[in-house]
Design a protein around this motif. Structure first.
Motif, mmCIF file in Angstrom:
data_model
loop_
_atom_site.group_PDB
_atom_site.id
_atom_site.type_symbol
_atom_site.label_atom_id
_atom_site.label_comp_id
_atom_site.label_asym_id
_atom_site.label_seq_id
_atom_site.Cartn_x
_atom_site.Cartn_y
_atom_site.Cartn_z
ATOM 1 N N LYS A 113 -9.929 -2.721 18.400
ATOM 2 C CA LYS A 113 -10.475 -2.083 17.198
ATOM 3 C C LYS A 113 -10.874 -0.641 17.482
ATOM 4 O O LYS A 113 -10.740 0.240 16.621
ATOM 5 C CB LYS A 113 -11.673 -2.878 16.684
ATOM 6 C CG LYS A 113 -12.195 -2.421 15.325
ATOM 7 C CD LYS A 113 -13.396 -3.229 14.896
ATOM 8 C CE LYS A 113 -13.041 -4.675 14.627
ATOM 9 N NZ LYS A 113 -14.209 -5.434 14.085
ATOM 10 N N GLY A 138 -6.931 -1.383 13.318
ATOM 11 C CA GLY A 138 -5.653 -0.778 12.988
ATOM 12 C C GLY A 138 -4.580 -1.081 14.017
ATOM 13 O O GLY A 138 -4.848 -1.254 15.198
ATOM 14 N N GLN A 166 -0.438 -12.017 9.508
ATOM 15 C CA GLN A 166 -1.756 -11.409 9.700
ATOM 16 C C GLN A 166 -2.692 -12.296 10.510
ATOM 17 O O GLN A 166 -3.601 -11.802 11.183
ATOM 18 C CB GLN A 166 -2.364 -11.100 8.324
ATOM 19 C CG GLN A 166 -3.635 -10.268 8.374
ATOM 20 C CD GLN A 166 -4.079 -9.836 6.993
ATOM 21 O OE1 GLN A 166 -3.295 -9.757 6.072
ATOM 22 N NE2 GLN A 166 -5.372 -9.558 6.859
ATOM 23 N N THR A 180 0.845 -1.194 0.000
ATOM 24 C CA THR A 180 0.000 0.000 0.000
ATOM 25 C C THR A 180 0.882 1.245 0.000
ATOM 26 O O THR A 180 1.832 1.331 0.785
ATOM 27 C CB THR A 180 -0.914 0.011 1.237
ATOM 28 O OG1 THR A 180 -1.750 -1.148 1.199
ATOM 29 C CG2 THR A 180 -1.784 1.251 1.250
ATOM 30 N N TYR A 184 -2.537 1.763 10.909
ATOM 31 C CA TYR A 184 -2.327 0.925 9.741
ATOM 32 C C TYR A 184 -3.313 -0.247 9.724
ATOM 33 O O TYR A 184 -3.517 -0.914 10.746
ATOM 34 C CB TYR A 184 -0.900 0.387 9.694
ATOM 35 C CG TYR A 184 0.127 1.485 9.576
ATOM 36 C CD1 TYR A 184 0.260 2.221 8.413
ATOM 37 C CD2 TYR A 184 0.955 1.794 10.666
ATOM 38 C CE1 TYR A 184 1.205 3.249 8.319
ATOM 39 C CE2 TYR A 184 1.896 2.816 10.586
ATOM 40 C CZ TYR A 184 1.999 3.537 9.408
ATOM 41 O OH TYR A 184 2.921 4.544 9.307
ATOM 42 N N ALA A 185 -3.894 -0.489 8.549
ATOM 43 C CA ALA A 185 -4.803 -1.624 8.398
ATOM 44 C C ALA A 185 -4.074 -2.915 8.722
ATOM 45 O O ALA A 185 -2.843 -2.999 8.645
ATOM 46 C CB ALA A 185 -5.367 -1.663 6.983
ATOM 47 N N GLN A 186 -4.849 -3.942 9.063
ATOM 48 C CA GLN A 186 -4.266 -5.211 9.497
ATOM 49 C C GLN A 186 -3.250 -5.749 8.490
ATOM 50 O O GLN A 186 -2.134 -6.130 8.848
ATOM 51 C CB GLN A 186 -5.397 -6.225 9.705
ATOM 52 C CG GLN A 186 -4.988 -7.489 10.432
ATOM 53 C CD GLN A 186 -6.148 -8.471 10.553
ATOM 54 O OE1 GLN A 186 -6.675 -8.932 9.545
ATOM 55 N NE2 GLN A 186 -6.557 -8.743 11.781
ATOM 56 N N ASP A 202 -1.613 -4.094 6.077
ATOM 57 C CA ASP A 202 -0.455 -3.209 5.929
ATOM 58 C C ASP A 202 0.510 -3.376 7.099
ATOM 59 O O ASP A 202 1.731 -3.379 6.922
ATOM 60 C CB ASP A 202 -0.908 -1.756 5.841
ATOM 61 C CG ASP A 202 -1.629 -1.462 4.531
ATOM 62 O OD1 ASP A 202 -1.509 -2.279 3.611
ATOM 63 O OD2 ASP A 202 -2.311 -0.432 4.446
#
Length: 703
Positions: free
Chosen positions: A576, A698, A691, A143, A658-660, A662
Motif C-alpha cells: 500500500k 494501488g 479483485q 473508470t 491504479y485503484a484495486q 480499476d
C-alpha cells in the motif's frame, strides 16, 4: 452484410419514446452478468413484470425483454449489483432521456430517500455509471480519467463533448454544416450529421439525391431535399409512429428466413427486397434481434458446472410439457362438446325457455329488480309451473338467469332470444376448438424440440476433436472456442489463499475477524505462523495438514517458506505504501498467544508472539493472478513463483497508480483478449473475482 451489434442514434430516438411509456414502473431487483450486461427487474401496474436489459460490451443495446428471453439470475451478485439493489429497490422509473443525438441514455429513478440516474454509454468501449441526485458518480463499470472528462466514483459525471444534434438544426444550420464538408453527400450526412453509414444512405435515397455527389457540386435543391427527408424521418420516429422491422439475409440456396442482420424502427428503402419481420413495438423487435443475435437456429441448453449440457433434465422437462399439453387438449375437447350439448338442449326445450326469457325481459322492462324476479320464480315453483321449476337462480351482476336444461345449467341473456343464446354457445365451442388447434401445434413443436434434444445428446456423447485432444495430452485452452467450467467450492476461499510451489495451502485474514478465526480455528500444532514486520499485515498460516486431518510434524521446503513470507509482506502495508520489499518473520503456533504482556493491550485480530523468530529480510513484494483450466477452472493468485506454473495464463502486478478495482478490470480485459472463449472468462474471472486476489492499495500490470 455484417450483423448489427450496436444500437444507433436513430434507434435511441425511437427507443426513448417507447420506454417512457413505462414511467411509474417500480424496481424490484438489479442483476449484473459479467461486466457488461445489466438487468433491471421491474413491476408495472398495467403490464406486470418488466425486464430492462442494458448491455455495453461488444454488443451494445438497451430494451425491454419478455421473460423467456431473460437469462437465469447469476450466482452471488458482484459489488456493483449489490450497490444498485440497495439504492434502487422500490424506486419508481421516472423517465429516460437521450443525451442530444449521442448514443447515451439517462435512466432516471426516484425514491423518497434518494434519486438515482443510470447513464448507459452505448458507444466506444461502453460503460454504465450510477449517479446520485447531484450528478456525482456512485459507481461505474469502467473508470474514465481523460483531460476532457472524468467518470469515477466520487466525481461529477462528465459527458463526452456533444456532437451535432440534427433534431435541433434549422435548415440554415443544416445547409451551413453541409457546405463545410470536403467530401460527398452521403459521407457528410453519415459523419458530420452523425447519422452513420446506413441512415446516411437511407436519407439520400429518400431525398432522391445522388449519394456520391461531391459537396461542391451540390446546392440548395439537394440540401433542401435531404433536410426534408431528415425531418420527415425523425418527426415520425419521435411521434412514436414506428413500424419496426427485423431484417434477414439468406444465401441463394438457403431455405428458411435466414440469419437476422439488422433491426430498425421503420422499414428502410435501402433494405427493399430483403426478407423482414414486422413487430408491434421497437422494444419487441430489439428483444427478438439481440436475443437471437448469436444463435438463430437452436435453443441453448443450460450447462451444468461440469460443462456438460443438462440434456437429461431438458428431455424430462419436454416430456412433462407434452403430458400437460395432451391433458389440455382432452379438456378442450370435453369443454367444446359440453358447449355444443348446451346449445342443442336450448333448441330441444325452445318453448319453455322462450317463456322464461320473455317473462324476465318483461319484468325488467316493467322496472322490477332481480330480487323481485327471483321471488316470482320461487312462487312459481311452489305452484308447480314448469318454466319456474327450470330456473336455478339469477345473476344480477351479469344480467343473466340460470336455467337447467337436461344435464346442464346454462346462463341465459334475457335481452335476446333462444337462438342468440344458442348461437353464443356454438361460438364458444368453436373458440375452444381453436384453442385445441393451437395446443396441437404447440405439442408438435415440443415433440420436435424433444427429438432435437435427443439427437444433440447423442452427438454430445461422441467425443469431439477437442475432447480427443484433451484425452491425448496437452490442451491449448487459450485457443479453445469453448472451455468447460469445472469448479468445486472450498472452505478456504473466503480467506486470502494460495498454494505454494510444493502444494502447501497458505491462508491469510482479510480483516481482524478473519485473523482471529484463522488462529483460533484453523491453525494446528505443526503449522507455520507468518507476519510482516510492517503494521497492518494479515495473519498468514502455512498449513501442513488439512483441517480434517491430524496435524503432522513435517519439514517444509525453504521455497514454500519464502513464498509464504512473500505473501505476508505483499498483503501488508508495504504494498500500500508503494515499497518494493519488506521483512517478515515465522514462528510455531505455540509461540502465538492472545494473552498480552502485563500492562499491554491486544486489539482485535492482534496476537502476542513470544520466543525466537525466523526472519525473512528484504523479501520482495510479488503478486500474480492467473486462470487455471484443469483440473478445475478458477482464478488463483499469490506469489508469481507459485501461480505462474499452475495457470494457463497469468498477469503479474506491482505497486502502482491504479485503484484495486480499476487494476482488476484491466486484468479482466487482458484475460478476455487472451482467451478465444470470452464467455468463459466472464463466468470464471470477473473483475470482482480477480479483485479478491489483489493486494490492498494501488497496482499496475507488469509489462
Amino acid at each position: 452484410m455484417d450483423k448489427k451489434r450496436e444500437v444507433t442514434s436513430v434507434d435511441l430516438v425511437a427507443l426513448t419514446s417507447e420506454l417512457n411509456g413505462l414511467s411509474g414502473a417500480k424496481v424490484d431487483k438489479a442483476y449484473l452478468y459479467g461486466d457488461d450486461l445489466l438487468r433491471l427487474k421491474m413491476r408495472d401496474f398495467d403490464r406486470g413484470r418488466v425486464e430492462l436489459m442494458i448491455e455495453v460490451g461488444e454488443t451494445k443495446r438497451a430494451h425491454t425483454a419478455v421473460p423467456e428471453h431473460v437469462p437465469a439470475a447469476p450466482g452471488r451478485p458482484p459489488n456493483f449489483a449489490k450497490m444498485m439493489r440497495n439504492r434502487m429497490s422500490g424506486a419508481d422509473f421516472h423517465e429516460v432521456r437521450q443525451h442530444g443525438f449521442d448514443r447515451i441514455l439517462e435512466f432516471e429513478f426516484r425514491r423518497e430517500d434518494q434519486d438515482t440516474t443510470i447513464v448507459a454509454e452505448l458507444f466506444g468501449d461502453g460503460n454504465i455509471a450510477v449517479l446520485d441526485q447531484n450528478g456525482e458518480v456512485v459507481d461505474c463499470l469502467e473508470t474514465v480519467r481523460l483531460k476532457s472528462r472524468t467518470v469515477a466514483p466520487g466525481s461529477q459525471y462528465g459527458f463526452p463533448e456533444s456532437r451535432i444534434n440534427p433534431l435541433d438544426l434549422s435548415y440554415e444550420d443544416f445547409a451551413a454544416r453541409m457546405r463545410q464538408s470536403d467530401t460527398d453527400l452521403v459521407r457528410t450526412v453519415a459523419t458530420q450529421l452523425n447519422f452513420g453509414g446506413l441512415y446516411g444512405e437511407e436519407l439520400c435515397t429518400r431525398a432522391g439525391v445522388e449519394k456520391t455527389m461531391d459537396i461542391d457540386d451540390a446546392g440548395d435543391e439537394e440540401f433542401e431535399a435531404l433536410y426534408d427527408a431528415m425531418e420527415r424521418l425523425l418527426d415520425r420516429i419521435k411521434s412514436g409512429n414506428v413500424d419496426p422491422r427485423v431484417y434477414y439475409e439468406t444465401e441463394e440456396d438457403e431455405e428458411g428466413p435466414g440469419e437476422r442482420v439488422d433491426v430498425t424502427p421503420l422499414p428502410l428503402e435501402e433494405y427493399e427486397g430483403k426478407k423482414s419481420e414486422a413487430f408491434d413495438s421497437f422494444n419487441a423487435a430489439l428483444d427478438d434481434y439481440f436475443t437471437n443475435l448469436e444463435d438463430t437456429e437452436e435453443e441453448e441448453v443450460e450447462t451444468k458446472e461440469s460443462g456438460k449440457p443438462a440434456f437429461d433434465e431438458e428431455i424430462e422437462k419436454r416430456k412433462r410439457i407434452i403430458q400437460q399439453q395432451e391433458g389440455a387438449i382432452e379438456n378442450f375437447e370435453e369443454q367444446a362438446e359440453v358447449e355444443r350439448e348446451k346449445a342443442q338442449s336450448l333448441y330441444a326445450h325452445y318453448d319453455v325457455l322462450d317463456e322464461i326469457l320473455s317473462t324476465v325481459s318483461a319484468a325488467l322492462d316493467a322496472g322490477r329488480n332481480w330480487e323481485d324476479i327471483e321471488e316470482r320464480f320461487e312462487e312459481g315453483k311452489e305452484k308447480g309451473i314448469e318454466a319456474a321449476e327450470r330456473v336455478e337462480g339469477v345473476d344480477p351482476q351479469n344480467g343473466r338467469v340460470r336455467v337447467r336444461v337436461d344435464d346442464h345449467v346454462v346462463n341465459l341473456d334475457p335481452t335476446v332470444g333462444v337462438e342468440q343464446n344458442a348461437d353464443r354457445l356454438y361460438k364458444e365451442a368453436k373458440r375452444v376448438e381453436e384453442k385445441k388447434e393451437g395446443a396441437l401445434e404447440a405439442i408438435e413443436d415440443t415433440r420436435e424440440e424433444l427429438e432435437n434434444l435427443k439427437k444433440r445428446k447423442a452427438q454430445w456423447s461422441a467425443p469431439t476433436e477437442e475432447e480427443k485432444e484433451e484425452m491425448e495430452g496437452e490442451v491449448d485452452w487459450l485457443s479453445r472456442s469453448s472451455v468447460p467450467i469445472r469448479k468445486q467450492e472450498q472452505w478456504y476461499e473466503r480467506f486470502r489463499w494460495f498454494r505454494t510451489s510444493d502444494g502447501f495451502l497458505v491462508i491469510g485474514g482479510r480483516d481482524a475477524d478473519q485473523n482471529e478465526e484463522i488462529v483460533q480455528k484453523y491453525m494446528d500444532n505443526y503449522d507455520r505462523f507468518f507476519h510482516a514486520q510492517a503494521h497492518g499485515g494479515p495473519v498468514t498460516v502455512l498449513k501442513t495438514s488439512e483441517p480434517s486431518e491430524p496435524s503432522k510434524d513435517i519439514d517444509v521446503p525453504e521455497r514454500s517458506l519464502e513464498e509464504a513470507a512473500q505473501f505476508a509482506v505483499t498483503y501488508s502495508s508495504v504494498w500500500k505504501d508503494g515499497r518494493g520489499a519488506g521483512d517478515a518473520y515465522m514462528v510455531m503456533p505455540e509461540q502465538v498467544s492472545k494473552t498480552a504482556e502485563s500492562g499491554e493491550f491486544l486489539s482485535k485480530g492482534g496476537f502476542a508472539v513470544r520466543g525466537d523468530r525466523t526472519y525473512f529480510e528484504d523479501t520482495p513484494v510479488g503478486c500474480a493472478v492467473g486462470i487455471t483450466c484443469e483440473p478445475e477452472t478458477r482464478v488463483v493468485g499469490g506469489p508469481p513463483s507459485a501461480v505462474e506454473p499452475v495457470t494457463e495464463t497469468s498477469i503479474e502486478f506491482e505497486p502502482g497508480q491504479y485503484a484495486q478495482g480499476d487494476a482488476a478490470k484491466r486484468a479482466y480485459r487482458e484475460f478476455r483478449e487472451r482467451f478465444a472463449d470470452t464467455s468463459f472468462v466472464r463466468k470464471v474471472a470477473s473483475p470482482d473475482e480477480i479483485q479478491k486476489f489483489m493486494p490492498p492499495g494501488g497496482s499496475r500490470i507488469v509489462d
